[in-house]
Design a protein around this motif. Sequence first.
Motif, PDB file in Angstrom:
ATOM      1  N   GLY A   1      40.619  54.470  60.426  1.00  0.00           N
ATOM      2  CA  GLY A   1      41.250  53.187  60.711  1.00  0.00           C
ATOM      3  C   GLY A   1      42.019  52.584  59.556  1.00  0.00           C
ATOM      4  O   GLY A   1      42.538  51.486  59.667  1.00  0.00           O
ATOM      5  N   GLY A   2      42.114  53.278  58.428  1.00  0.00           N
ATOM      6  CA  GLY A   2      42.821  52.753  57.268  1.00  0.00           C
ATOM      7  C   GLY A   2      44.218  53.341  57.138  1.00  0.00           C
ATOM      8  O   GLY A   2      44.588  54.280  57.829  1.00  0.00           O
ATOM      9  N   ARG A   3      44.960  52.766  56.221  1.00  0.00           N
ATOM     10  CA  ARG A   3      46.335  53.194  56.023  1.00  0.00           C
ATOM     11  C   ARG A   3      46.734  52.954  54.579  1.00  0.00           C
ATOM     12  O   ARG A   3      46.386  51.924  54.000  1.00  0.00           O
ATOM     13  N   TRP A   4      47.462  53.891  53.991  1.00  0.00           N
ATOM     14  CA  TRP A   4      47.968  53.782  52.629  1.00  0.00           C
ATOM     15  C   TRP A   4      49.467  53.532  52.709  1.00  0.00           C
ATOM     16  O   TRP A   4      50.232  54.397  53.132  1.00  0.00           O
TER      17      TRP A   4
ATOM     18  N   VAL B   1      57.386  54.794  49.445  1.00  0.00           N
ATOM     19  CA  VAL B   1      56.897  56.018  48.812  1.00  0.00           C
ATOM     20  C   VAL B   1      55.983  56.776  49.768  1.00  0.00           C
ATOM     21  O   VAL B   1      56.103  57.988  49.928  1.00  0.00           O
ATOM     22  N   ARG B   2      55.066  56.059  50.422  1.00  0.00           N
ATOM     23  CA  ARG B   2      54.103  56.656  51.341  1.00  0.00           C
ATOM     24  C   ARG B   2      53.693  55.647  52.400  1.00  0.00           C
ATOM     25  O   ARG B   2      53.548  54.472  52.114  1.00  0.00           O
ATOM     26  N   ASP B   3      53.469  56.155  53.587  1.00  0.00           N
ATOM     27  CA  ASP B   3      52.868  55.375  54.670  1.00  0.00           C
ATOM     28  C   ASP B   3      52.033  56.380  55.464  1.00  0.00           C
ATOM     29  O   ASP B   3      52.526  57.023  56.383  1.00  0.00           O
ATOM     30  N   ASN B   4      50.781  56.541  55.044  1.00  0.00           N
ATOM     31  CA  ASN B   4      49.909  57.588  55.581  1.00  0.00           C
ATOM     32  C   ASN B   4      48.571  57.027  56.039  1.00  0.00           C
ATOM     33  O   ASN B   4      48.086  56.048  55.466  1.00  0.00           O
ATOM     34  N   PRO B   5      47.952  57.696  57.031  1.00  0.00           N
ATOM     35  CA  PRO B   5      46.583  57.328  57.394  1.00  0.00           C
ATOM     36  C   PRO B   5      45.662  57.538  56.190  1.00  0.00           C
ATOM     37  O   PRO B   5      45.898  58.423  55.361  1.00  0.00           O
TER      38      PRO B   5
ATOM     39  N   LEU C   1      50.139  48.237  49.393  1.00  0.00           N
ATOM     40  CA  LEU C   1      49.916  47.068  50.240  1.00  0.00           C
ATOM     41  C   LEU C   1      48.559  47.234  50.908  1.00  0.00           C
ATOM     42  O   LEU C   1      48.411  48.002  51.855  1.00  0.00           O
ATOM     43  N   VAL C   2      47.552  46.549  50.376  1.00  0.00           N
ATOM     44  CA  VAL C   2      46.155  46.806  50.733  1.00  0.00           C
ATOM     45  C   VAL C   2      45.573  45.748  51.653  1.00  0.00           C
ATOM     46  O   VAL C   2      45.914  44.573  51.567  1.00  0.00           O
ATOM     47  N   THR C   3      44.661  46.205  52.510  1.00  0.00           N
ATOM     48  CA  THR C   3      43.955  45.317  53.436  1.00  0.00           C
ATOM     49  C   THR C   3      42.453  45.416  53.281  1.00  0.00           C
ATOM     50  O   THR C   3      41.720  44.718  53.959  1.00  0.00           O
ATOM     51  N   TRP C   4      41.988  46.267  52.392  1.00  0.00           N
ATOM     52  CA  TRP C   4      40.564  46.626  52.396  1.00  0.00           C
ATOM     53  C   TRP C   4      39.734  46.047  51.270  1.00  0.00           C
ATOM     54  O   TRP C   4      38.559  46.344  51.172  1.00  0.00           O
ATOM     55  N   PHE C   5      40.271  45.227  50.401  1.00  0.00           N
ATOM     56  CA  PHE C   5      39.473  44.655  49.314  1.00  0.00           C
ATOM     57  C   PHE C   5      39.009  43.245  49.682  1.00  0.00           C
ATOM     58  O   PHE C   5      39.821  42.318  49.733  1.00  0.00           O
ATOM     59  N   ASP C   6      37.729  43.081  49.948  1.00  0.00           N
ATOM     60  CA  ASP C   6      37.206  41.753  50.280  1.00  0.00           C
ATOM     61  C   ASP C   6      37.425  40.759  49.150  1.00  0.00           C
ATOM     62  O   ASP C   6      37.579  39.562  49.383  1.00  0.00           O
ATOM     63  N   SER C   7      37.430  41.248  47.913  1.00  0.00           N
ATOM     64  CA  SER C   7      37.600  40.360  46.759  1.00  0.00           C
ATOM     65  C   SER C   7      39.061  39.972  46.530  1.00  0.00           C
ATOM     66  O   SER C   7      39.357  39.186  45.635  1.00  0.00           O
TER      67      SER C   7
ATOM     68  N   ASP D   1      48.899  42.030  57.148  1.00  0.00           N
ATOM     69  CA  ASP D   1      49.686  42.821  58.093  1.00  0.00           C
ATOM     70  C   ASP D   1      50.535  43.822  57.305  1.00  0.00           C
ATOM     71  O   ASP D   1      51.566  43.460  56.732  1.00  0.00           O
ATOM     72  N   GLN D   2      50.117  45.080  57.286  1.00  0.00           N
ATOM     73  CA  GLN D   2      50.818  46.090  56.489  1.00  0.00           C
ATOM     74  C   GLN D   2      52.229  46.363  57.009  1.00  0.00           C
ATOM     75  O   GLN D   2      53.127  46.634  56.216  1.00  0.00           O
ATOM     76  N   ASP D   3      52.443  46.278  58.310  1.00  0.00           N
ATOM     77  CA  ASP D   3      53.792  46.497  58.843  1.00  0.00           C
ATOM     78  C   ASP D   3      54.745  45.404  58.372  1.00  0.00           C
ATOM     79  O   ASP D   3      55.850  45.693  57.908  1.00  0.00           O
ATOM     80  N   ARG D   4      54.313  44.167  58.499  1.00  0.00           N
ATOM     81  CA  ARG D   4      55.156  43.045  58.074  1.00  0.00           C
ATOM     82  C   ARG D   4      55.416  43.107  56.572  1.00  0.00           C
ATOM     83  O   ARG D   4      56.544  42.904  56.118  1.00  0.00           O
ATOM     84  N   ALA D   5      54.387  43.418  55.792  1.00  0.00           N
ATOM     85  CA  ALA D   5      54.549  43.520  54.335  1.00  0.00           C
ATOM     86  C   ALA D   5      55.475  44.669  53.973  1.00  0.00           C
ATOM     87  O   ALA D   5      56.367  44.524  53.131  1.00  0.00           O
ATOM     88  N   ARG D   6      55.279  45.827  54.597  1.00  0.00           N
ATOM     89  CA  ARG D   6      56.159  46.982  54.340  1.00  0.00           C
ATOM     90  C   ARG D   6      57.613  46.622  54.638  1.00  0.00           C
ATOM     91  O   ARG D   6      58.512  46.896  53.847  1.00  0.00           O
TER      92      ARG D   6
END
Length: 124
Positions: free
Chosen positions: A40-43, A32-36, A57-63, A15-20
């Motif tokens: 559907g992704g977000r930086w 520093v940044r909160d951008n699309p 704060l990443v959500t996209w790495f399966d590993s 959850d990027q919002d909770r982590a942020r």
Amino acid sequence: MSVTRVQIVSVPVRDQDRARDFYVDVLGLDLVRDNPMGPGGRWVQVAPKGAATTLTLVTWFDSMPPGSLRGLVLETDDLDADVTRLGERGLTFAEDGVQVAPWGRYVTFADPEGNGIVLQETRV
């Protein structure tokens, strides 16, 4: 090799919002940044004030499943004050509390996703 610095460390979250909110509102890091980013992704990028190295704060790495990061070390100049301040903000530390080592003192805790963090004050 001509590597000059560590630029970004990826912190796996669900959850990027909770982590942020945790990294900014509880730990006091700068946003520093909160951008699309792509469809559907977000930086989301945070950093200590004036630091060259940032966290994303990443959500996209399966590993890298959420909560799998261990040993992220954050340096402080005043461990006791930070432990008090963070405790007042609801942060729970490991049961063993502040530990003393030959190189300094530290305390461990987890972010809301379960990533392991060390807050340390290095002896000079």
